[in-house]
Motif scaffolding. Structure first.
Motif, PDB file in Angstrom:
ATOM      1  N   ASN A 192      43.056  45.870  32.737  1.00  0.00           N
ATOM      2  CA  ASN A 192      43.072  46.646  33.972  1.00  0.00           C
ATOM      3  C   ASN A 192      42.294  45.835  35.019  1.00  0.00           C
ATOM      4  OD1 ASN A 192      42.551  48.560  36.096  1.00  0.00           O
ATOM      5  ND2 ASN A 192      42.994  50.205  34.643  1.00  0.00           N
ATOM      6  N   PRO A 193      42.961  45.378  36.075  1.00  0.00           N
ATOM      7  CA  PRO A 193      42.281  44.543  37.060  1.00  0.00           C
ATOM      8  C   PRO A 193      41.343  45.320  37.971  1.00  0.00           C
ATOM      9  CG  PRO A 193      44.535  44.953  37.755  1.00  0.00           C
ATOM     10  CD  PRO A 193      44.399  45.540  36.383  1.00  0.00           C
ATOM     11  N   GLY A 194      41.381  46.654  37.887  1.00  0.00           N
ATOM     12  CA  GLY A 194      40.608  47.480  38.803  1.00  0.00           C
ATOM     13  C   GLY A 194      41.411  47.826  40.036  1.00  0.00           C
ATOM     14  N   VAL A 195      40.759  48.496  40.974  1.00  0.00           N
ATOM     15  CA  VAL A 195      41.425  48.912  42.203  1.00  0.00           C
ATOM     16  C   VAL A 195      40.682  48.347  43.407  1.00  0.00           C
ATOM     17  CG1 VAL A 195      42.312  51.020  41.152  1.00  0.00           C
ATOM     18  CG2 VAL A 195      40.126  51.097  42.351  1.00  0.00           C
ATOM     19  N   ILE A 196      41.412  48.194  44.521  1.00  0.00           N
ATOM     20  CA  ILE A 196      40.785  47.658  45.724  1.00  0.00           C
ATOM     21  C   ILE A 196      40.510  48.733  46.773  1.00  0.00           C
ATOM     22  CG2 ILE A 196      41.782  45.373  45.365  1.00  0.00           C
ATOM     23  CD1 ILE A 196      43.693  46.042  47.771  1.00  0.00           C
ATOM     24  N   GLY A 197      41.005  49.954  46.558  1.00  0.00           N
ATOM     25  CA  GLY A 197      40.862  50.991  47.573  1.00  0.00           C
ATOM     26  C   GLY A 197      39.579  51.783  47.491  1.00  0.00           C
ATOM     27  N   MET A 198      38.927  51.761  46.339  1.00  0.00           N
ATOM     28  CA  MET A 198      37.682  52.493  46.122  1.00  0.00           C
ATOM     29  C   MET A 198      36.783  51.662  45.201  1.00  0.00           C
ATOM     30  SD  MET A 198      36.962  55.761  47.134  1.00  0.00           S
ATOM     31  CE  MET A 198      37.791  56.646  48.458  1.00  0.00           C
ATOM     32  N   LEU A 212      45.224  35.770  36.840  1.00  0.00           N
ATOM     33  CA  LEU A 212      45.705  35.085  35.640  1.00  0.00           C
ATOM     34  C   LEU A 212      45.892  33.609  35.945  1.00  0.00           C
ATOM     35  CD1 LEU A 212      48.588  37.384  34.284  1.00  0.00           C
ATOM     36  CD2 LEU A 212      46.170  37.412  33.626  1.00  0.00           C
ATOM     37  N   GLU A 213      45.571  32.766  34.965  1.00  0.00           N
ATOM     38  CA  GLU A 213      45.848  31.337  35.090  1.00  0.00           C
ATOM     39  C   GLU A 213      46.376  30.809  33.762  1.00  0.00           C
ATOM     40  OE1 GLU A 213      43.222  28.772  37.637  1.00  0.00           O
ATOM     41  OE2 GLU A 213      41.801  30.408  37.290  1.00  0.00           O
ATOM     42  N   ASN A 214      47.251  29.841  33.864  1.00  0.00           N
ATOM     43  CA  ASN A 214      47.790  29.150  32.696  1.00  0.00           C
ATOM     44  C   ASN A 214      46.969  27.884  32.499  1.00  0.00           C
ATOM     45  OD1 ASN A 214      49.252  27.614  30.844  1.00  0.00           O
ATOM     46  ND2 ASN A 214      51.239  28.273  31.631  1.00  0.00           N
ATOM     47  N   PHE A 221      42.275  34.976  32.003  1.00  0.00           N
ATOM     48  CA  PHE A 221      42.119  35.917  33.108  1.00  0.00           C
ATOM     49  C   PHE A 221      40.659  35.972  33.529  1.00  0.00           C
ATOM     50  CE2 PHE A 221      41.476  38.415  29.269  1.00  0.00           C
ATOM     51  CZ  PHE A 221      40.348  39.184  29.568  1.00  0.00           C
ATOM     52  N   THR A 222      40.449  36.220  34.815  1.00  0.00           N
ATOM     53  CA  THR A 222      39.108  36.389  35.356  1.00  0.00           C
ATOM     54  C   THR A 222      39.091  37.599  36.274  1.00  0.00           C
ATOM     55  OG1 THR A 222      39.680  34.762  37.062  1.00  0.00           O
ATOM     56  CG2 THR A 222      38.348  33.986  35.211  1.00  0.00           C
ATOM     57  N   HIS A 223      38.022  38.384  36.202  1.00  0.00           N
ATOM     58  CA  HIS A 223      37.816  39.505  37.112  1.00  0.00           C
ATOM     59  C   HIS A 223      37.015  39.023  38.321  1.00  0.00           C
ATOM     60  CE1 HIS A 223      39.242  42.831  34.551  1.00  0.00           C
ATOM     61  NE2 HIS A 223      38.757  42.145  33.544  1.00  0.00           N
ATOM     62  N   HIS A 224      37.329  39.563  39.475  1.00  0.00           N
ATOM     63  CA  HIS A 224      36.650  39.177  40.710  1.00  0.00           C
ATOM     64  C   HIS A 224      36.345  40.420  41.533  1.00  0.00           C
ATOM     65  CE1 HIS A 224      37.903  34.889  40.223  1.00  0.00           C
ATOM     66  NE2 HIS A 224      38.940  35.462  39.618  1.00  0.00           N
ATOM     67  N   ASN A 225      35.204  40.400  42.236  1.00  0.00           N
ATOM     68  CA  ASN A 225      34.965  41.478  43.198  1.00  0.00           C
ATOM     69  C   ASN A 225      35.303  40.996  44.603  1.00  0.00           C
ATOM     70  OD1 ASN A 225      32.614  39.957  43.658  1.00  0.00           O
ATOM     71  ND2 ASN A 225      31.377  41.320  42.408  1.00  0.00           N
ATOM     72  N   LEU A 226      35.579  41.954  45.463  1.00  0.00           N
ATOM     73  CA  LEU A 226      36.110  41.674  46.791  1.00  0.00           C
ATOM     74  C   LEU A 226      35.232  42.318  47.851  1.00  0.00           C
ATOM     75  CD1 LEU A 226      38.588  40.660  48.541  1.00  0.00           C
ATOM     76  CD2 LEU A 226      39.511  42.976  48.269  1.00  0.00           C
ATOM     77  N   ASP A 227      34.798  41.488  48.803  1.00  0.00           N
ATOM     78  CA  ASP A 227      34.109  41.999  49.985  1.00  0.00           C
ATOM     79  C   ASP A 227      35.148  42.275  51.071  1.00  0.00           C
ATOM     80  OD1 ASP A 227      31.275  41.854  49.270  1.00  0.00           O
ATOM     81  OD2 ASP A 227      31.599  39.690  49.183  1.00  0.00           O
ATOM     82  N   TYR A 228      34.961  43.352  51.792  1.00  0.00           N
ATOM     83  CA  TYR A 228      35.870  43.677  52.889  1.00  0.00           C
ATOM     84  C   TYR A 228      35.108  44.534  53.891  1.00  0.00           C
ATOM     85  CZ  TYR A 228      36.410  48.470  51.172  1.00  0.00           C
ATOM     86  OH  TYR A 228      36.177  49.765  50.792  1.00  0.00           O
TER      87      TYR A 228
END
Length: 275
Positions: A192-198, A212-214, A221-228
């Protein structure tokens, strides 16, 4: 309505995974900028559904998603909007706080969406499948059987394995629960990559996605957080029509309640995301 499954072929290069845009235009703009910086083509950007939701700009969000040409599966919210239903179909307990809040944000979203946006939502499939790094991957919203199924990291593997078996997949990409996680067992993966709306109930306003990367023929796979610009999102939500509690969550990163969460995930509120 019969399930539609869209096979998008064998993907190469990086794949951007995210979910729950929730009408958060500022988060979607920031994520699109990430994709462009990482040179991830739109067809390799995949959403787990619920493009529309709690925030203040449903029409603008759908139109930007359409312009971007990213892929998505249908979330329960899109299904309800397409069918003209009167509730979000989130499977909240009747009379709960989440159920009460949905009686505010869902009619607002419904009132804001143009016919053009609804027509675009109708083009979105229930599920997506693709091949990547010698793996068969399926994208669902809740699980294969129920779009509104809440599947968490603590959810028993026997539940997850049914969707893996039904889709004949090595990897499931799923959404709906609002929390990023990965669960590997029997050489299979539920991601589950998570959500970007909340925010993810972790005490920060940042939101989550995955890539995802090959790597030499192996899927990583890597999880990332997003600033906005979450302060703008918060301000726009204070329109007198949306739940103030959700506007506050945008700032605090803490959910108003944990009624949908199993005990393990509920106990992690405010402690950050451990991936």
């Amino acid at each position: 309505m019969d399930k539609t499954i869209k096979h998008i072929g064998t993907l190469s290069g990086k794949v951007l995974l995210f979910g729950g845009v929730y009408s958060n235009l500022q988060a979607l703009e920031a994520l699109k900028a990430v994709a462009e910086k990482e040179e991830i083509k739109p067809e390799n950007c995949i959403c787990t559904g619920d493009i529309v939701g709690y925030c203040a700009q449903p029409e603008e969000t759908v139109q930007l998603f359409k312009l971007w040409k990213a892929n998505s599966v249908l979330g329960n919210v899109e299904i309800q909007l397409i069918e003209g239903e009167e509730d979000c179909g989130c499977d909240f307990t009747e009379g709960s706080r989440c159920d009460g809040f949905s009686k505010l944000w869902y009619p607002f979203a419904q009132s804001q969406l143009s016919k053009n946006s609804i027509e675009h939502l109708k083009t979105i499939p229930d599920h997506i499948t693709f091949n990547y790094a010698n793996k068969k991957v399926a994208v669902v919203h809740g699980d294969y059987f129920n779009v509104s199924e809440f599947v968490f990291k603590s959810t028993d593997w026997s539940v997850k394995s049914k969707t893996l078996e039904a889709t004949n997949s090595d990897v499931i990409i799923a959404g709906h629960c609002g929390l990023p996680f990965s669960h590997e067992q029997d050489q299979k993966l539920w991601l589950n990559p998570g959500v970007i709306g909340m925010p993810a109930n972790d005490g920060t306003p940042q939101v989550w996605y995955a890539i995802l990367e090959n790597v030499n023929g192996e899927m990583k796979f890597t999880h990332h957080n997003l600033d906005y610009n979450y302060k703008l999102t918060n301000s726009l939500m204070k329109n007198g029509l949306l739940p103030e509690e959700y506007a506050r969550t945008i700032i605090t990163g803490i959910w108003d309640n944990t009624e949908i969460l199993p005990a393990i995930e509920s106990g992690l509120q405010g402690f950050g995301i451990n991936l």
